[in-house]
Design an enzyme around this catalytic site. Structure first.
Site, PDB file in Angstrom:
ATOM      1  N   GLU A   1     -11.417  -3.797  -3.311  1.00 44.39           N
ATOM      2  CA  GLU A   1     -10.564  -2.551  -3.733  1.00 44.39           C
ATOM      3  C   GLU A   1     -10.360  -2.526  -5.060  1.00 44.39           C
ATOM      4  O   GLU A   1      -9.556  -3.553  -5.529  1.00 44.39           O
ATOM      5  CB  GLU A   1      -9.100  -2.932  -2.834  1.00 44.39           C
TER       6      GLU A   1
ATOM      7  N   HIS B   1       0.663  -0.912  -0.046  1.00 42.85           N
ATOM      8  CA  HIS B   1       0.069   0.009  -0.052  1.00 42.85           C
ATOM      9  C   HIS B   1       0.816   1.268  -0.092  1.00 42.85           C
ATOM     10  O   HIS B   1       0.533   2.360   0.678  1.00 42.85           O
ATOM     11  CB  HIS B   1      -1.018   0.027   1.194  1.00 42.85           C
TER      12      HIS B   1
ATOM     13  N   HIS C   1     -10.105   1.852   0.569  1.00 45.41           N
ATOM     14  CA  HIS C   1      -9.513   0.787   1.217  1.00 45.41           C
ATOM     15  C   HIS C   1     -10.836   0.878   2.362  1.00 45.41           C
ATOM     16  O   HIS C   1     -10.654   0.422   3.495  1.00 45.41           O
ATOM     17  CB  HIS C   1      -8.346   0.816   1.961  1.00 45.41           C
TER      18      HIS C   1
HETATM   19  C1  BGC Z   1      -4.194  -6.448   1.748  1.00 45.75           C
HETATM   20  C2  BGC Z   1      -4.181  -7.221   3.104  1.00 45.75           C
HETATM   21  C3  BGC Z   1      -3.745  -6.485   4.123  1.00 45.75           C
HETATM   22  C4  BGC Z   1      -4.721  -5.320   4.265  1.00 45.75           C
HETATM   23  C5  BGC Z   1      -4.869  -4.347   5.281  1.00 45.75           C
HETATM   24  C6  BGC Z   1      -5.406  -5.592   1.942  1.00 45.75           C
HETATM   25  O1  BGC Z   1      -5.534  -4.716   0.701  1.00 45.75           O
HETATM   26  O2  BGC Z   1      -4.724  -7.409   0.620  1.00 45.75           O
HETATM   27  O3  BGC Z   1      -3.270  -8.269   2.908  1.00 45.75           O
HETATM   28  O4  BGC Z   1      -3.734  -7.176   5.423  1.00 45.75           O
HETATM   29  O5  BGC Z   1      -5.078  -4.688   3.154  1.00 45.75           O
HETATM   30  O6  BGC Z   1      -3.401  -3.723   5.117  1.00 45.75           O
END
Ligand code: BGC
Length: 379
Positions: free
Chosen positions: A342, A131, A205
């Site tokens: 997402e 991210h 998210h």
């Molecule tokens: C990811 C997860 C992660 C979560 C929070 C999601 O987009 O795929 O693996 O734990 O975000 O960070």
């Protein structure tokens, strides 16, 4: 004098935060949301549409804080996870509601090659960059402008990410516009430009629990994903590069299926992910917005339809929530009590030339449109 000042202050604040809001009229209000470590103040924007749906957004991370929608009996509840004030977002580790950038999801080994040069990124997820890295678009204050538009109340967030931030090349100017449409859709449009070749993949998210009860798991909710294929991962959750069919696997959500129905099956992918945490290859990718997913909570009757122009969608079942994040109203967010959808390019695209490209060059504009739209089913 002090009490007069205090009186004036609360009077002014009450105008901005709690002004009367009869159903049938769009409205936007702005209020302080707490101080950030650098002394700046984050703000909360409360948007209400003519039918009474309310969305709260903060300029810290261009984030959704609350999404308040009716059930089949007309009872309103908040179906999004988040915190009561900015400090929760400053300290939070789960990206609740955030705009994720510069690169949503994982970049394997925290590096990628572009035009013959290797770029190294901070590792914040074992051997990977997740991210966007340690700063990320979710941990910065965006500029915000609120507006009443013909389509509904709207907030435009802008952020200029300096060249080299989190290791990514190019000064990136990003804009995210949230519009609360009168048909109970929350439309998110993204635009970004760069002054050097770079990679970019933005997403939202938001963690949803359509029951409105954050103490309840989402395993009883039904999901449809319009995807014949997904991108399988290795044990570090990096795509192997293959595009695999969902048929005869627990990843087949082509018809509305209970999320909990197969999550416990003995399956290598579910084991690596500790549940669902994968990218689905959406059908019908042409760059146009189309329906990609649907979630239905049989108990409340709430339905979420997801529309997007993106080629992929990450469906994550809150497997890493463990009760340590304390959210709105003091609630401990537990294992699998929320899901994310997402819309995005595929994870690790910068290292997978066979995936749709995440490269953004000077003169080009990154664009995305995703709509989270709510309705109810009578039974
Ligand atoms: C990811 C997860 C992660 C979560 C929070 C999601 O987009 O795929 O693996 O734990 O975000 O960070």
């Amino acid at each position: 004098m002090k009490s007069l000042l205090f009186g004036l202050l609360t009077f002014t604040l009450s105008i901005v935060t709690t002004s009367a809001n009869p159903k049938g009229k769009d409205e936007i209000a702005k209020s302080p949301f707490g101080k950030l470590p650098d002394g700046k103040t984050a703000h909360l924007y409360t948007l209400k549409n003519a039918s009474g749906m309310t969305v709260k957004l903060t300029d810290y991370g261009a984030t959704t804080v609350s999404i308040i929608v009716p059930d089949r009996d007309g009872h309103y509840a908040d179906v999004a996870f988040g915190y009561d004030s900015a400090s929760g977002y400053v300290n939070g580790k789960s990206y609740f509601g955030a705009t994720v950038g510069r690169y949503a999801n994982r970049i394997g080994g925290g590096e990628f090659r572009l035009d013959g040069r290797v770029y190294h990124l901070p590792l914040n997820d074992g051997p990977n960059t997740l991210h966007g890295g340690t700063i990320g678009f979710n941990k910065v204050l965006w500029k915000a402008t609120a507006a009443e538009t013909a389509e509904g109340p709207s907030v435009t967030f802008t952020y200029v990410s300096p060249d080299g931030e989190d290791g990514f090349p190019g000064t990136v100017k990003a804009t995210v516009v949230y519009t609360l449409l009168n048909d109970n859709g929350l439309r998110i449009t993204y635009r970004a430009t760069t002054d050097k070749p770079t990679v970019l993949n933005l997403t939202n998210h938001t963690y949803f629990n359509l029951s409105g009860n954050p103490g309840k798991t989402i395993l009883g909710e039904d999901l449809m994903l319009d995807a014949d294929n997904y991108t399988p991962v290795d044990k570090n959750l990096i795509p192997t590069g293959k595009i695999a069919p969902v048929v005869n696997t627990p990843m087949d959500f082509r018809r509305l299926t209970k999320i909990g129905a197969r999550i416990g099956e003995d399956n290598g992918q579910l084991r690596y992910c500790r549940g669902y945490d994968l990218n689905w290859v959406l059908n019908g990718f042409t760059g146009k917005v189309r329906k990609a997913a649907e979630v239905y909570d049989p108990e409340s009757g709430r339905v979420l339809d997801v529309y997007t122009d993106q080629p992929g969608i990450q469906f994550y079942t809150g497997n890493f929530l463990d009760g340590t994040e304390i959210g709105k109203g003091g609630v401990h967010y537990n294992h699998r009590t929320a899901l994310t959808l997402e819309a995005q390019l595929y994870p690790d695209s910068p290292n997978k030339p066979q995936f749709p490209s995440s490269v953004l060059r000077p003169g080009q504009t990154y664009r995305q449109e995703t709509i989270y739209k709510f309705r109810v089913k009578k039974n």
